[in-house]
Design an enzyme around this catalytic site. Structure first.
Site, PDB file in Angstrom:
ATOM      1  N   GLU A 104      10.727  27.693 -10.244  1.00  0.00           N
ATOM      2  CA  GLU A 104      11.775  28.298  -9.431  1.00  0.00           C
ATOM      3  C   GLU A 104      11.409  29.749  -9.204  1.00  0.00           C
ATOM      4  O   GLU A 104      10.749  30.357 -10.039  1.00  0.00           O
ATOM      5  CB  GLU A 104      13.171  28.146 -10.030  1.00  0.00           C
ATOM      6  CG  GLU A 104      13.426  28.871 -11.304  1.00  0.00           C
ATOM      7  CD  GLU A 104      13.223  27.989 -12.531  1.00  0.00           C
ATOM      8  OE1 GLU A 104      12.958  28.578 -13.593  1.00  0.00           O
ATOM      9  OE2 GLU A 104      13.310  26.765 -12.455  1.00  0.00           O
ATOM     10  N   TYR A 116       2.814  30.415  -3.620  1.00  0.00           N
ATOM     11  CA  TYR A 116       3.061  29.046  -4.071  1.00  0.00           C
ATOM     12  C   TYR A 116       2.834  28.044  -2.949  1.00  0.00           C
ATOM     13  O   TYR A 116       2.239  26.986  -3.161  1.00  0.00           O
ATOM     14  CB  TYR A 116       4.472  28.916  -4.641  1.00  0.00           C
ATOM     15  CG  TYR A 116       4.715  29.792  -5.859  1.00  0.00           C
ATOM     16  CD1 TYR A 116       3.747  29.934  -6.846  1.00  0.00           C
ATOM     17  CD2 TYR A 116       5.907  30.475  -6.011  1.00  0.00           C
ATOM     18  CE1 TYR A 116       3.961  30.747  -7.954  1.00  0.00           C
ATOM     19  CE2 TYR A 116       6.137  31.281  -7.129  1.00  0.00           C
ATOM     20  CZ  TYR A 116       5.156  31.407  -8.086  1.00  0.00           C
ATOM     21  OH  TYR A 116       5.379  32.200  -9.178  1.00  0.00           O
TER      22      TYR A 116
END
Length: 145
Positions: A104, A116
């Site tokens: 997260e 990411y």
């Protein structure tokens, strides 16, 4: 020369300095040490001339992993250190049988979200008001290996 290796307790002072600088609610040195001692945890550091430039960690359960943190010294960001750490973590966990990695990230952390996504993570959820200081949503992401 930049080297990525497993974190040791001797790295904690430098790691903690980066942690305090980057995060409004930093982990404690004791918190890092607790994780370092767990067999299901893997923490890496990026080091150059005995200086820790960044670190990352993951907790593994069965064939899945949850990234706990990815952090790079502000003065050394945008040099590929975070990417090298993340790629190393993905490679090493794959060798350990991890087939799916979760994380997260703060909704406002555009640099991390780009990193990411470049490394194959897909946005797959949202946790409202997950972070504090300031209160902010968390983007959930997953990468299948």
């Amino acid at each position: 020369m930049l080297v990525v290796r497993e974190m040791t307790s001797a790295d904690l002072e430098q790691v903690w300095e980066i942690e305090k600088e980057l995060f409004s609610v930093p982990w404690t040195k004791e918190g890092f040490l607790t994780y370092l001692l767990k067999p299901e945890a893997l923490f890496l550091v990026a080091e150059e001339k005995e200086e820790i430039l960044g670190y990352c960690g993951i907790l593994m359960v069965l064939d899945e992993g949850d990234i706990t943190n990815v952090a790079v010294k502000p003065s050394r960001q945008r040099e590929g250190v975070g990417r090298l750490l993340l790629q190393s973590l993905i490679l090493l966990t794959g060798e350990r049988g991890i087939h799916q990695i979760h994380l997260e990230v703060r909704q406002s952390n555009a640099k991390a979200l780009r990193l990411y996504e470049r490394e194959g993570f897909i946005r797959d959820g949202l946790r409202k008001n997950y972070y504090t200081d300031p209160t902010e949503n968390a983007i959930l992401m997953t990468r299948k290996q």
